[in-house]
Design an enzyme around this catalytic site. Structure first.
Site, PDB file in Angstrom:
ATOM      1  N   THR A 133       1.170   6.872   0.886  1.00 22.24           N
ATOM      2  CA  THR A 133       0.431   5.893   0.079  1.00 22.24           C
ATOM      3  C   THR A 133       1.057   5.669  -1.284  1.00 22.24           C
ATOM      4  OG1 THR A 133      -1.808   5.322  -0.667  1.00 22.24           O
ATOM      5  CG2 THR A 133      -1.087   7.553  -1.076  1.00 22.24           C
ATOM      6  N   THR A 158      -2.906   2.504   2.097  1.00 22.05           N
ATOM      7  CA  THR A 158      -2.330   3.737   2.656  1.00 22.05           C
ATOM      8  C   THR A 158      -1.888   3.458   4.078  1.00 22.05           C
ATOM      9  OG1 THR A 158      -3.849   5.076   1.334  1.00 22.05           O
ATOM     10  CG2 THR A 158      -2.904   6.160   3.240  1.00 22.05           C
ATOM     11  N   THR A 160      -7.553   6.429   5.211  1.00 21.80           N
ATOM     12  CA  THR A 160      -7.172   5.429   4.205  1.00 21.80           C
ATOM     13  C   THR A 160      -8.435   5.098   3.425  1.00 21.80           C
ATOM     14  OG1 THR A 160      -7.631   3.557   5.678  1.00 21.80           O
ATOM     15  CG2 THR A 160      -5.389   4.413   5.701  1.00 21.80           C
ATOM     16  N   GLY A 161      -8.255   4.641   2.193  1.00 21.44           N
ATOM     17  CA  GLY A 161      -9.424   4.273   1.395  1.00 21.44           C
ATOM     18  C   GLY A 161      -9.552   5.149   0.164  1.00 21.44           C
ATOM     19  N   SER A 181       0.804  -1.219   0.000  1.00 21.75           N
ATOM     20  CA  SER A 181       0.000   0.000   0.000  1.00 21.75           C
ATOM     21  C   SER A 181       0.838   1.271   0.000  1.00 21.75           C
ATOM     22  CB  SER A 181      -0.924   0.011   1.225  1.00 21.75           C
ATOM     23  OG  SER A 181      -0.187   0.160   2.425  1.00 21.75           O
ATOM     24  N   ARG A 192      -2.432  10.407 -11.399  1.00 18.93           N
ATOM     25  CA  ARG A 192      -3.579  10.489 -10.460  1.00 18.93           C
ATOM     26  C   ARG A 192      -3.049  10.746  -9.043  1.00 18.93           C
ATOM     27  NH1 ARG A 192      -5.060   7.594  -5.536  1.00 18.93           N
ATOM     28  NH2 ARG A 192      -7.314   7.643  -5.369  1.00 18.93           N
TER      29      ARG A 192
HETATM   30  N1  GLY Z   1      -6.265   7.023   0.162  1.00 20.76           N
HETATM   31  C1  GLY Z   1      -5.278   6.760  -0.782  1.00 20.76           C
HETATM   32  C2  GLY Z   1      -5.629   7.159  -2.135  1.00 20.76           C
HETATM   33  O1  GLY Z   1      -6.784   7.200  -2.513  1.00 20.76           O
HETATM   34  O2  GLY Z   1      -4.723   7.429  -2.899  1.00 20.76           O
END
Ligand code: GLY
Length: 357
Positions: free
Chosen positions: A227, A209, A260-261, A92, A237
């Site tokens: 992350t 993350t 996170t997420g 991650s 991105r």
């Molecule tokens: N929370 C990590 C991401 O969406 O990049």
């Protein structure tokens, strides 16, 4: 959900199909109960840390130890986060992070200091395995908040960071498998999935993350989020992790929060900032995180982001600590855990969710 559904393209297709299905009203169904009122729960001078589940292995403990020996808490937290970034088995973040759709690992990270209100961040940085440390240098040695891409890498190299290939063999295998299963109309053939490591299938569509926030012995708050972002993302991105107010927010007068997420959902709703604002009003960190997630649900209006039952089709979690040292976490879906560390040691705690796991 099948493996194909979890690929980025599969995810979009699933969303389109879901758009045709009847959508149920979103309801929060949780066994969670509002936190009991608390007065000051920690002795003055008590250090406390909260973080994502993957900080349990070593990050929280190391941060706690280093701070106990005199390292400022934010520096100690970054050192703790570095242990996760350095771990090739954690896909991650950092080394071994899941690559973008071109097979290149691109990393995002941020830090924030609640005492000074300063922050630093990097986004889409390549070939540097510790973006959290680079973010700390952005905060300390520039008047900027965010450096991206080649500029961030150049800045890191000027400060002595070494370039290295962050794509590990198993992450490359997963990426090749993802490419080979994207479409049945191209010239790529998937390997037998049985030959792939068992957990590779779990990587598709994930946004891994690491986050850690803490209260130091002098009552100051700080935090860090790092992350590799969304698996197989479009190059360039950027997720929520390096966006102050989304993936991290810290204010000594209120609290600290990170996430996170699914970053896109969090950027739109300024999640961590909202968690901190709720704590400023006196909300317990758990309640504050829940409130932010309810906003995310309200903003999840597009069918391609919803499951057939109308619930969001993604996980998002907040980790929070207030100025009294109370900690909490809340997820879109229950069934996962978060980590915390204080004078009683490091432990995992069940994370409640708006919806069942
Ligand atoms: N929370 C990590 C991401 O969406 O990049």
């Amino acid at each position: 959900m099948t493996e194909a559904d979890l690929s980025r393209r599969g995810f979009l297709a699933t969303g389109a199909a879901a758009a045709l299905a009847t959508t149920a009203c979103v309801q929060t169904t949780t066994t969670w109960k509002p936190a009991a009122p608390e007065v000051l729960v920690r002795r003055q001078g008590t250090v406390c840390l909260v973080g994502s589940q993957n900080t349990k292995k070593r990050a929280l403990e190391l941060a706690y130890e280093l701070h106990g020996k005199g390292t400022p808490l934010l520096d100690a937290i970054v050192k703790g986060i570095n242990t996760v970034e350095d771990d090739p088995s954690d896909h991650s973040v950092g080394l071994g992070g899941i690559p973008n759709e071109d097979g290149v690992v691109e990393l995002d990270a941020s830090v924030m200091d609640g005492r000074t209100g300063l922050s630093g961040a990097v986004a889409s940085i390549q070939d540097i395995k510790n973006p959290a440390s680079v973010a700390l240098l952005v905060m300390r040695y520039t008047d900027h908040c965010l450096l991206v891409g080649p500029g961030a890498k150049q800045f890191a190299k000027h400060h002595g960071f070494k370039e290295e290939n962050l794509l590990t063999d198993d992450a490359r295998e997963a990426w090749l498998h993802w490419k080979a299963t994207l479409s049945d109309k191209d010239d790529r053939f998937p390997k037998e999935t049985a030959l792939l490591p068992k957990d590779v299938k779990a990587w598709f569509g994930i946004t891994g993350t690491v986050n850690c926030c803490g209260l130091d012995k002098d009552g100051h708050l700080s935090g860090c989020t790092s992350t590799s972002g969304l698996a197989f993302k479009i190059p360039g991105r950027v997720g929520d992790s390096p966006i102050i107010g989304a993936g991290l927010y810290v204010d000594d007068d209120a609290g600290a929060a990170g996430s996170t997420g699914r970053g896109e959902a969090n950027i739109i709703t300024l999640g961590s900032g909202m968690v901190v604002e709720a704590m400023r009003r006196g909300a317990h960190p758990t309640d504050a995180a829940k409130e932010a997630l309810e906003r995310v649900v309200r903003f999840t209006k597009m069918k391609h982001l919803q499951r057939a039952d109308g619930k969001p089709d993604f996980q998002l979690k907040f980790y929070a600590i207030d100025k009294k040292g109370r900690t909490g976490s809340f997820g879109m879906f229950a069934g996962e855990q978060y980590a915390m560390c204080d004078e009683h040691g490091t432990r995992l705690v069940d994370c409640p969710g708006l919806f069942g796991g």
